[in-house]
Design a protein around this motif. Structure first.
Motif, PDB file in Angstrom:
ATOM      1  N   TRP A   3       2.757  -2.444   0.436  1.00 42.03           N
ATOM      2  CA  TRP A   3       3.530  -1.934  -0.586  1.00 42.03           C
ATOM      3  C   TRP A   3       4.750  -1.870  -0.827  1.00 42.03           C
ATOM      4  O   TRP A   3       5.293  -1.282   0.268  1.00 42.03           O
ATOM      5  CB  TRP A   3       2.644  -0.696  -1.345  1.00 42.03           C
ATOM      6  CG  TRP A   3       1.429  -0.788  -1.601  1.00 42.03           C
ATOM      7  CD1 TRP A   3       0.345  -0.761  -0.644  1.00 42.03           C
ATOM      8  CD2 TRP A   3       0.738  -0.886  -2.893  1.00 42.03           C
ATOM      9  NE1 TRP A   3      -0.618  -0.966  -1.578  1.00 42.03           N
ATOM     10  CE2 TRP A   3      -0.492  -1.071  -2.861  1.00 42.03           C
ATOM     11  CE3 TRP A   3       1.627  -1.053  -4.062  1.00 42.03           C
ATOM     12  CZ2 TRP A   3      -1.143  -1.439  -3.905  1.00 42.03           C
ATOM     13  CZ3 TRP A   3       0.763  -1.332  -5.386  1.00 42.03           C
ATOM     14  CH2 TRP A   3      -0.800  -1.478  -5.006  1.00 42.03           C
ATOM     15  N   PRO A  60      -2.799   3.286  -1.219  1.00 41.28           N
ATOM     16  CA  PRO A  60      -1.405   2.735  -1.487  1.00 41.28           C
ATOM     17  C   PRO A  60      -0.293   3.940  -1.735  1.00 41.28           C
ATOM     18  O   PRO A  60       0.792   3.763  -1.326  1.00 41.28           O
ATOM     19  CB  PRO A  60      -1.794   1.865  -2.843  1.00 41.28           C
ATOM     20  CG  PRO A  60      -3.174   1.811  -2.765  1.00 41.28           C
ATOM     21  CD  PRO A  60      -3.692   3.050  -1.867  1.00 41.28           C
ATOM     22  N   VAL A  64       3.225   4.416   0.286  1.00 44.96           N
ATOM     23  CA  VAL A  64       4.478   4.567  -0.197  1.00 44.96           C
ATOM     24  C   VAL A  64       5.212   5.901   0.355  1.00 44.96           C
ATOM     25  O   VAL A  64       6.112   5.920   0.554  1.00 44.96           O
ATOM     26  CB  VAL A  64       4.295   4.488  -1.884  1.00 44.96           C
ATOM     27  CG1 VAL A  64       5.764   4.832  -2.419  1.00 44.96           C
ATOM     28  CG2 VAL A  64       4.034   3.128  -2.326  1.00 44.96           C
TER      29      VAL A  64
END
Length: 91
Positions: A3, A60, A64
């Motif tokens: 990501w 995800p 991050v």
């Protein structure tokens, strides 16, 4: 594919927060989910009070967070990450 967390954007936001002496709030919007509170009361689905954890759904956001920690460091700046639900372009 990881990501994307643009270091220039994060460092610029961190610099602005530091200059203004405010807390830096970072956000990740998960487009694969949505807030049921935005639905009409008649359309709200029943939900378990103790749902099973879905590790795939948190992947995800966890990625991050790790990237932000790499860029911002631990404890050097007052910052948090909030995980939001829904499609940011639609709200």
């Amino acid at each position: 594919m990881p990501w994307p967390v643009p270091p220039v954007l994060v460092r610029s936001a961190a610099g602005l927060a530091a200059a203004l002496e405010v807390h830096l709030l970072c956000a990740f919007v998960d487009p694969a989910s949505y807030l049921t509170e935005w639905e009409p009361a008649s359309a709200l689905p029943a939900a378990s009070l103790d749902p099973a954890a879905n590790e795939e759904a948190t992947y995800p956001a966890a990625e991050v967070r790790e990237r932000l920690e790499e860029i911002l460091g631990n404890g050097q700046l007052d910052w948090t990450l909030r995980v939001l639900n829904g499609d940011a372009a639609r709200r």
